[in-house]
Design a protein around this motif. Structure first.
Motif, PDB file in Angstrom:
ATOM      1  N   MET A 130      -4.317 -10.728   3.994  1.00  0.00           N
ATOM      2  CA  MET A 130      -3.895 -11.828   4.850  1.00  0.00           C
ATOM      3  C   MET A 130      -5.076 -12.733   5.203  1.00  0.00           C
ATOM      4  N   LYS A 154     -14.195   1.678   4.207  1.00  0.00           N
ATOM      5  CA  LYS A 154     -13.505   2.489   5.225  1.00  0.00           C
ATOM      6  C   LYS A 154     -12.146   2.979   4.737  1.00  0.00           C
ATOM      7  N   VAL A 155     -11.434   2.120   4.024  1.00  0.00           N
ATOM      8  CA  VAL A 155     -10.053   2.456   3.675  1.00  0.00           C
ATOM      9  C   VAL A 155      -9.970   3.176   2.329  1.00  0.00           C
ATOM     10  N   LEU A 211     -16.496  -3.930   4.271  1.00  0.00           N
ATOM     11  CA  LEU A 211     -15.986  -3.003   5.298  1.00  0.00           C
ATOM     12  C   LEU A 211     -14.708  -2.264   4.881  1.00  0.00           C
ATOM     13  N   ALA A 212     -13.681  -3.033   4.503  1.00  0.00           N
ATOM     14  CA  ALA A 212     -12.391  -2.391   4.220  1.00  0.00           C
ATOM     15  C   ALA A 212     -12.442  -1.479   2.986  1.00  0.00           C
ATOM     16  N   ASN A 232       3.375  -7.901   6.841  1.00  0.00           N
ATOM     17  CA  ASN A 232       2.375  -6.823   6.932  1.00  0.00           C
ATOM     18  C   ASN A 232       2.409  -6.119   8.288  1.00  0.00           C
ATOM     19  N   ARG A 238     -12.656 -11.531   1.474  1.00  0.00           N
ATOM     20  CA  ARG A 238     -12.510 -10.262   2.203  1.00  0.00           C
ATOM     21  C   ARG A 238     -11.147  -9.632   1.924  1.00  0.00           C
ATOM     22  N   ALA A 239     -10.104 -10.473   1.917  1.00  0.00           N
ATOM     23  CA  ALA A 239      -8.765  -9.943   1.641  1.00  0.00           C
ATOM     24  C   ALA A 239      -8.656  -9.490   0.189  1.00  0.00           C
ATOM     25  N   PHE A 273      -6.077 -15.847   7.850  1.00  0.00           N
ATOM     26  CA  PHE A 273      -5.604 -16.374   9.134  1.00  0.00           C
ATOM     27  C   PHE A 273      -6.069 -17.811   9.354  1.00  0.00           C
ATOM     28  N   MET A 283      -9.665  -5.837  -1.288  1.00  0.00           N
ATOM     29  CA  MET A 283      -8.783  -4.666  -1.298  1.00  0.00           C
ATOM     30  C   MET A 283      -7.835  -4.700  -2.494  1.00  0.00           C
ATOM     31  N   ARG A 286      -0.281  -2.360   4.191  1.00  0.00           N
ATOM     32  CA  ARG A 286      -1.426  -3.237   4.451  1.00  0.00           C
ATOM     33  C   ARG A 286      -2.512  -3.116   3.393  1.00  0.00           C
ATOM     34  N   LYS A 287      -2.569  -1.951   2.740  1.00  0.00           N
ATOM     35  CA  LYS A 287      -3.539  -1.805   1.643  1.00  0.00           C
ATOM     36  C   LYS A 287      -3.198  -2.721   0.481  1.00  0.00           C
ATOM     37  N   ASN A 307     -10.846 -15.331  11.550  1.00  0.00           N
ATOM     38  CA  ASN A 307     -10.996 -13.965  12.065  1.00  0.00           C
ATOM     39  C   ASN A 307     -12.011 -13.147  11.279  1.00  0.00           C
ATOM     40  N   LEU A 308     -13.117 -13.784  10.892  1.00  0.00           N
ATOM     41  CA  LEU A 308     -14.204 -13.009  10.289  1.00  0.00           C
ATOM     42  C   LEU A 308     -14.854 -12.177  11.387  1.00  0.00           C
ATOM     43  N   PHE A 309     -15.554 -11.119  10.977  1.00  0.00           N
ATOM     44  CA  PHE A 309     -16.200 -10.251  11.959  1.00  0.00           C
ATOM     45  C   PHE A 309     -17.593 -10.812  12.258  1.00  0.00           C
TER      46      PHE A 309
END
Lengths: 223, 248
Positions: free
Chosen positions: B87, B110-111, B106-107, B51, B155-156, B89, B159, B82-83, B93-95
């Protein structure tokens, strides 16, 4: 003959209405300057961590120059020096606001840089991996977290800048110290008047500390 | 069969360190490929190239028919890839400044410009799917490690990716929480998700993988069905590695 000093409470109280007229100027210069300084700090702080030299170098030069020279010299330069260059006088209030803005802007740049760099790289990677652009990742993920960490040092800078305005009495801005000096010239009650001046600064800075502590508590509760 | 990932003669350096050497690897749609190897062998770097979190110096890489040139960092093709690629981790790596639900919303918002109601419904559905529907309004720090990693998976998935990358998803977890994350991954695999998984969980690899790849010092030295790789490894490096990790 024995000299006996007695603190004259009446003189102190009598001076308050006159000295207090300096408060609007002190507040205007500090907060006006800080608002612009914050904008400068975001711009130059972010430029200073940019990898491209033509962003990074000018930003770093600005930060080093305004952090590395005394604010008194900066304001004298703006008030007495700059008119020679631009061929027009600079009024004391503008000079004061500009000095606070440029000076705090340099320090805030470093606060911004430190705040942004303290955020784990994994946060950016997570944002990018979800398909967000670099800009989206920065403003919706990195910046909100960095800003929360910036609140305590920003509060610190605000307090430093408020106190720095006292130096601007030398260019004749009618802020707290200047008001005190004018009053003393007529009454010769230096001890009482500077005591009042100090208390008024303390009142401003303590209120700010209190507000910041509330903001911090609210801001950090969710992290 | 559609090939989602195609790598050909891929090389990657960190300075003078040659971390990936002539990697040839394809991943078919619906396939679960588990990558094993010692730490520092390059297995994480390998999936991070997919990615574009890592650039590579030479060779070819194609993800979902989108070519990604060496050293390109071409933001447009990267964004497209990336869309399609999710991924997960090691460190989640949560916000931390967003609630669990907002992390997931979020994604898509935004995306993909998903309307809030849709993003919200997706988030709720995915949270239920990973078994933490009742934690939606909490912040990540209020959840256990296992729960956080399940949120990261959700979260992944929000998308709607065609491929999921897992970079040691259970390595940062307390032992008692590993199972709940592997369960979610097992479910995903069963539903046909294409997955590339870097892990030290050999039991999971054996059970879920369609193919196991062993990487040694940046090179693929063994590749095959889990039963073959685990029970009858051909390369002596693989034998040595497996005897070390399977001994206990």
């Amino acid at each position: 003959m024995e000299f006996q000093f007695q603190f004259d409470w009446q003189a102190a109280i009598d001076s308050i209405p006159f000295i207090i007229k300096g408060i609007p100027y002190t507040l205007l210069i500090s907060f006006g300057g800080l608002v612009i300084g914050f904008a400068l700090g975001i711009i130059f702080g972010l430029l200073s961590i940019n990898k491209k030299w033509f962003f990074k170098w000018p930003a770093t030069a600005y930060i080093e120059i305004f952090r590395g020279t005394p604010i008194l010299v900066q304001v004298l330069f703006i008030f007495y020096g700059l008119p020679d260059l631009i061929g027009a006088p600079v009024d004391p209030l503008t000079a004061g606001i500009a000095a606070i803005a440029l000076n705090s802007g340099a320090y805030i740049s470093e606060v911004v840089r430190g705040g942004v760099q303290s955020i784990d790289k994994g946060q950016t990677e997570a944002g990018l991996s979800l398909g967000l652009s670099r800009t989206q990742t920065f403003w919706s993920i990195t910046w909100p977290q960095a800003f929360r960490r910036m609140i305590p040092p920003l509060g610190n800078q605000a307090i430093v800048s408020i106190k720095d305005t006292s130096l601007f009495s030398v260019i004749g801005v009618g802020e707290l110290v200047r008001q005190g000096q004018i009053y003393i010239a007529n009454t010769f009650t230096a001890f009482e008047v500077y005591f009042v001046v100090a208390i008024l600064y303390l009142a401003i800075t303590l209120s700010l500390s209190l507000i910041l502590r509330l903001v911090e508590r609210r801001g950090l509760a969710s992290v | 069969m559609t090939q989602i990932v195609k790598m050909k003669g891929m090389n990657k350096y960190f300075g003078s360190l040659h971390v990936l050497k002539e990697i040839d690897l394809t991943v078919e749609q619906g396939e679960v490929v588990v990558i094993i190897g010692a730490s520092g062998s390059g297995k994480s770097t390998l999936i991070r190239c997919v990615n574009g979190l890592e650039e590579f110096e030479s060779g070819q890489l194609e993800v979902d028919s989108q070519p990604l040139a060496p050293k390109s960092g071409n933001p447009k093709s990267l964004a497209e890839i990336r869309k399609e690629v999710g991924m997960v981790f090691q460190q989640f790596n949560l916000f931390p400044h967003l609630t669990v639900k907002k992390n997931i919303m979020l994604a898509p918002q935004k995306v993909k410009n998903a309307p809030e109601v849709i993003a919200n419904a997706t988030a709720e559905r995915l949270l239920n799917r990973v078994g933490i529907g009742n934690q939606a309004d909490k912040y990540p720090s209020q959840l256990s490690g296992g729960q956080q990693q399940r949120v990261a998976i959700a979260r992944a998935l929000a998308m709607d990716p065609r491929l999921m990358l897992f970079d040691e998803p259970t390595s940062a977890l307390d032992p008692e929480m590993i199972g709940e994350v592997l369960d979610v991954m097992r479910e995903l695999a069963k539903e046909g998700m294409t997955m590339m998984v870097v892990t030290h969980e050999m039991g999971f690899a054996r059970e879920v993988a369609d193919r196991v790849i062993y990487i040694h010092e940046g090179q693929i030295v063994e590749e095959g069905k889990p039963a073959d790789v685990f029970d009858n490894p051909q390369n002596e490096r693989t034998q040595a590695f497996l005897s070390r990790v399977l001994a206990h």
